[in-house]
Design a protein around this motif. Structure first.
Motif, PDB file in Angstrom:
ATOM      1  N   THR A 103       1.279  -1.154  -0.104  1.00  0.00           N
ATOM      2  CA  THR A 103      -0.228  -0.076   0.061  1.00  0.00           C
ATOM      3  C   THR A 103       1.225   1.255  -0.057  1.00  0.00           C
ATOM      4  O   THR A 103       0.496   1.962  -0.617  1.00  0.00           O
ATOM      5  N   ASP A 104       2.419   0.983   0.050  1.00  0.00           N
ATOM      6  CA  ASP A 104       2.933   2.521   0.959  1.00  0.00           C
ATOM      7  C   ASP A 104       4.797   1.712  -0.372  1.00  0.00           C
ATOM      8  O   ASP A 104       5.253   1.348   0.800  1.00  0.00           O
ATOM      9  N   PRO A 105       4.384   1.891  -1.494  1.00  0.00           N
ATOM     10  CA  PRO A 105       6.002   1.860  -1.444  1.00  0.00           C
ATOM     11  C   PRO A 105       6.912   1.679  -1.292  1.00  0.00           C
ATOM     12  O   PRO A 105       8.161   1.267  -0.882  1.00  0.00           O
ATOM     13  N   ILE A 106       6.814   3.282  -1.033  1.00  0.00           N
ATOM     14  CA  ILE A 106       7.725   4.447  -0.076  1.00  0.00           C
ATOM     15  C   ILE A 106       8.076   3.741   1.261  1.00  0.00           C
ATOM     16  O   ILE A 106       9.479   3.856   1.464  1.00  0.00           O
ATOM     17  N   ALA A 107       7.693   3.270   1.684  1.00  0.00           N
ATOM     18  CA  ALA A 107       7.763   2.650   3.138  1.00  0.00           C
ATOM     19  C   ALA A 107       8.437   1.867   2.704  1.00  0.00           C
ATOM     20  O   ALA A 107       9.411   1.169   3.984  1.00  0.00           O
ATOM     21  N   ASP A 108       8.201   0.677   2.194  1.00  0.00           N
ATOM     22  CA  ASP A 108       8.507  -0.608   1.936  1.00  0.00           C
ATOM     23  C   ASP A 108       9.846  -0.164   1.421  1.00  0.00           C
ATOM     24  O   ASP A 108      10.904  -1.246   2.132  1.00  0.00           O
ATOM     25  N   TYR A 109      10.600   0.449   0.648  1.00  0.00           N
ATOM     26  CA  TYR A 109      11.614   1.063  -0.024  1.00  0.00           C
ATOM     27  C   TYR A 109      13.112   1.788   1.135  1.00  0.00           C
ATOM     28  O   TYR A 109      14.087   0.864   1.293  1.00  0.00           O
ATOM     29  N   LEU A 110      11.914   2.768   2.371  1.00  0.00           N
ATOM     30  CA  LEU A 110      12.720   2.413   2.998  1.00  0.00           C
ATOM     31  C   LEU A 110      13.209   1.264   4.654  1.00  0.00           C
ATOM     32  O   LEU A 110      14.056   1.245   4.447  1.00  0.00           O
ATOM     33  N   THR A 111      12.139   0.799   4.321  1.00  0.00           N
ATOM     34  CA  THR A 111      11.874  -0.488   5.023  1.00  0.00           C
ATOM     35  C   THR A 111      13.010  -1.428   4.847  1.00  0.00           C
ATOM     36  O   THR A 111      13.935  -2.456   5.677  1.00  0.00           O
ATOM     37  N   ARG A 112      12.928  -1.798   3.298  1.00  0.00           N
ATOM     38  CA  ARG A 112      14.390  -3.000   2.940  1.00  0.00           C
ATOM     39  C   ARG A 112      15.893  -2.699   3.587  1.00  0.00           C
ATOM     40  O   ARG A 112      16.619  -2.710   3.588  1.00  0.00           O
ATOM     41  N   VAL A 113      15.765  -0.717   2.918  1.00  0.00           N
ATOM     42  CA  VAL A 113      17.047  -0.428   3.148  1.00  0.00           C
ATOM     43  C   VAL A 113      17.226  -0.353   4.439  1.00  0.00           C
ATOM     44  O   VAL A 113      19.225  -0.832   4.959  1.00  0.00           O
ATOM     45  N   ARG A 114      16.872  -0.366   6.115  1.00  0.00           N
ATOM     46  CA  ARG A 114      16.890   0.078   7.203  1.00  0.00           C
ATOM     47  C   ARG A 114      17.510  -1.246   7.655  1.00  0.00           C
ATOM     48  O   ARG A 114      17.993  -2.024   8.280  1.00  0.00           O
ATOM     49  N   ASN A 115      16.367  -2.560   6.919  1.00  0.00           N
ATOM     50  CA  ASN A 115      16.354  -3.569   7.515  1.00  0.00           C
ATOM     51  C   ASN A 115      18.317  -4.412   7.241  1.00  0.00           C
ATOM     52  O   ASN A 115      18.860  -5.034   7.393  1.00  0.00           O
ATOM     53  N   ALA A 116      18.657  -4.059   5.746  1.00  0.00           N
ATOM     54  CA  ALA A 116      19.979  -4.756   5.174  1.00  0.00           C
ATOM     55  C   ALA A 116      20.728  -3.718   6.121  1.00  0.00           C
ATOM     56  O   ALA A 116      22.173  -4.529   6.247  1.00  0.00           O
ATOM     57  N   ILE A 117      19.837  -2.472   6.232  1.00  0.00           N
ATOM     58  CA  ILE A 117      21.388  -1.229   7.559  1.00  0.00           C
ATOM     59  C   ILE A 117      21.591  -2.417   8.910  1.00  0.00           C
ATOM     60  O   ILE A 117      22.711  -3.182   9.088  1.00  0.00           O
ATOM     61  N   LYS A 118      20.479  -3.137   9.317  1.00  0.00           N
ATOM     62  CA  LYS A 118      20.963  -3.907  10.489  1.00  0.00           C
ATOM     63  C   LYS A 118      21.233  -5.062  10.419  1.00  0.00           C
ATOM     64  O   LYS A 118      22.111  -5.742  11.723  1.00  0.00           O
ATOM     65  N   ALA A 119      21.167  -5.665   9.308  1.00  0.00           N
ATOM     66  CA  ALA A 119      21.685  -6.805   8.685  1.00  0.00           C
ATOM     67  C   ALA A 119      23.099  -6.888   8.480  1.00  0.00           C
ATOM     68  O   ALA A 119      23.493  -8.276   7.571  1.00  0.00           O
ATOM     69  N   ASN A 120      23.502  -6.445   7.972  1.00  0.00           N
ATOM     70  CA  ASN A 120      25.260  -5.240   8.142  1.00  0.00           C
ATOM     71  C   ASN A 120      25.097  -6.149   6.425  1.00  0.00           C
ATOM     72  O   ASN A 120      26.149  -6.762   5.656  1.00  0.00           O
ATOM     73  N   HIS A 121      24.002  -5.818   5.426  1.00  0.00           N
ATOM     74  CA  HIS A 121      24.171  -6.558   4.263  1.00  0.00           C
ATOM     75  C   HIS A 121      24.751  -5.037   3.108  1.00  0.00           C
ATOM     76  O   HIS A 121      25.206  -4.012   3.310  1.00  0.00           O
ATOM     77  N   ARG A 122      25.643  -5.794   1.915  1.00  0.00           N
ATOM     78  CA  ARG A 122      26.287  -4.637   1.610  1.00  0.00           C
ATOM     79  C   ARG A 122      25.423  -3.896   0.175  1.00  0.00           C
ATOM     80  O   ARG A 122      25.444  -3.696   0.083  1.00  0.00           O
ATOM     81  N   VAL A 123      24.708  -5.301  -0.289  1.00  0.00           N
ATOM     82  CA  VAL A 123      24.170  -4.678  -0.986  1.00  0.00           C
ATOM     83  C   VAL A 123      22.514  -5.397  -1.241  1.00  0.00           C
ATOM     84  O   VAL A 123      22.358  -5.622   0.000  1.00  0.00           O
ATOM     85  N   VAL A 124      21.756  -4.144  -1.182  1.00  0.00           N
ATOM     86  CA  VAL A 124      19.878  -4.370  -1.626  1.00  0.00           C
ATOM     87  C   VAL A 124      19.054  -4.071  -2.942  1.00  0.00           C
ATOM     88  O   VAL A 124      19.421  -3.368  -2.972  1.00  0.00           O
ATOM     89  N   GLU A 125      17.826  -4.897  -2.675  1.00  0.00           N
ATOM     90  CA  GLU A 125      17.796  -5.203  -4.663  1.00  0.00           C
ATOM     91  C   GLU A 125      16.029  -4.400  -4.248  1.00  0.00           C
ATOM     92  O   GLU A 125      15.193  -5.472  -2.943  1.00  0.00           O
ATOM     93  N   ILE A 126      15.801  -3.562  -4.199  1.00  0.00           N
ATOM     94  CA  ILE A 126      14.547  -2.903  -4.382  1.00  0.00           C
ATOM     95  C   ILE A 126      13.544  -2.997  -5.488  1.00  0.00           C
ATOM     96  O   ILE A 126      13.997  -2.548  -6.724  1.00  0.00           O
ATOM     97  N   PRO A 127      12.502  -3.231  -5.740  1.00  0.00           N
ATOM     98  CA  PRO A 127      11.198  -3.075  -6.599  1.00  0.00           C
ATOM     99  C   PRO A 127      11.094  -1.478  -7.340  1.00  0.00           C
ATOM    100  O   PRO A 127      11.462  -0.740  -6.403  1.00  0.00           O
TER     101      PRO A 127
END
Length: 132
Positions: free
Chosen positions: A3-27
């Motif tokens: 319902t909110d693609p921008i919130a989904d984008y921000l959450t994916r980046v936030r989760n990737a940072i918390k998991a110490n990922h180097r790369v995150v893929e977003i639609p």
């Protein structure tokens, strides 16, 4: 369907940072691409790549960390304007994030930009998120 693609984008980046990922893929979408460009220009992400696979495509974002301490460049990523309650700001009441140390990303009539750029161009708009 989100319902909110921008919130989904921000959450994916936030989760990737918390998991110490180097790369995150977003639609991908045009607004997400513009937000990604702003984050790259302001030095919050290391790199990005737009891939045209399928009908929508995707954005690959390389996250940025301090080389020694491994602290992420993005400490906080907060959604401000939500689909249920939109937040708009004129030039006079433009938000200052962390007293100017962070940025607010705005969607204006002249495109997606930071709060500082919007002040310089004398335009207001919808406050999408805060980054610091």
């Amino acid at each position: 369907m989100n319902t909110d693609p921008i919130a989904d984008y921000l959450t994916r980046v936030r989760n990737a940072i918390k998991a110490n990922h180097r790369v995150v893929e977003i639609p991908a979408s045009n607004l997400k691409k513009e937000i990604t460009k702003v984050l790259f220009d302001k030095g919050y992400i290391a790199n990005y790549k737009f891939e045209e696979n399928g009908p929508q495509g995707s954005i690959k974002v390389a996250l940025k960390y301090h080389p020694v301490s491994k602290i992420p460049a993005i400490r906080t990523l907060t959604r401000v304007s939500k689909p249920g309650l939109r937040k708009y700001a004129s030039v006079e009441d433009m938000p200052r994030v962390l007293n100017g140390l962070g940025i607010a990303i705005l969607s204006t009539s002249k495109g997606v930009m930071t709060d500082k750029e919007a002040r310089l161009q004398n335009v207001g708009g919808e406050v999408l998120c805060y980054v610091y």
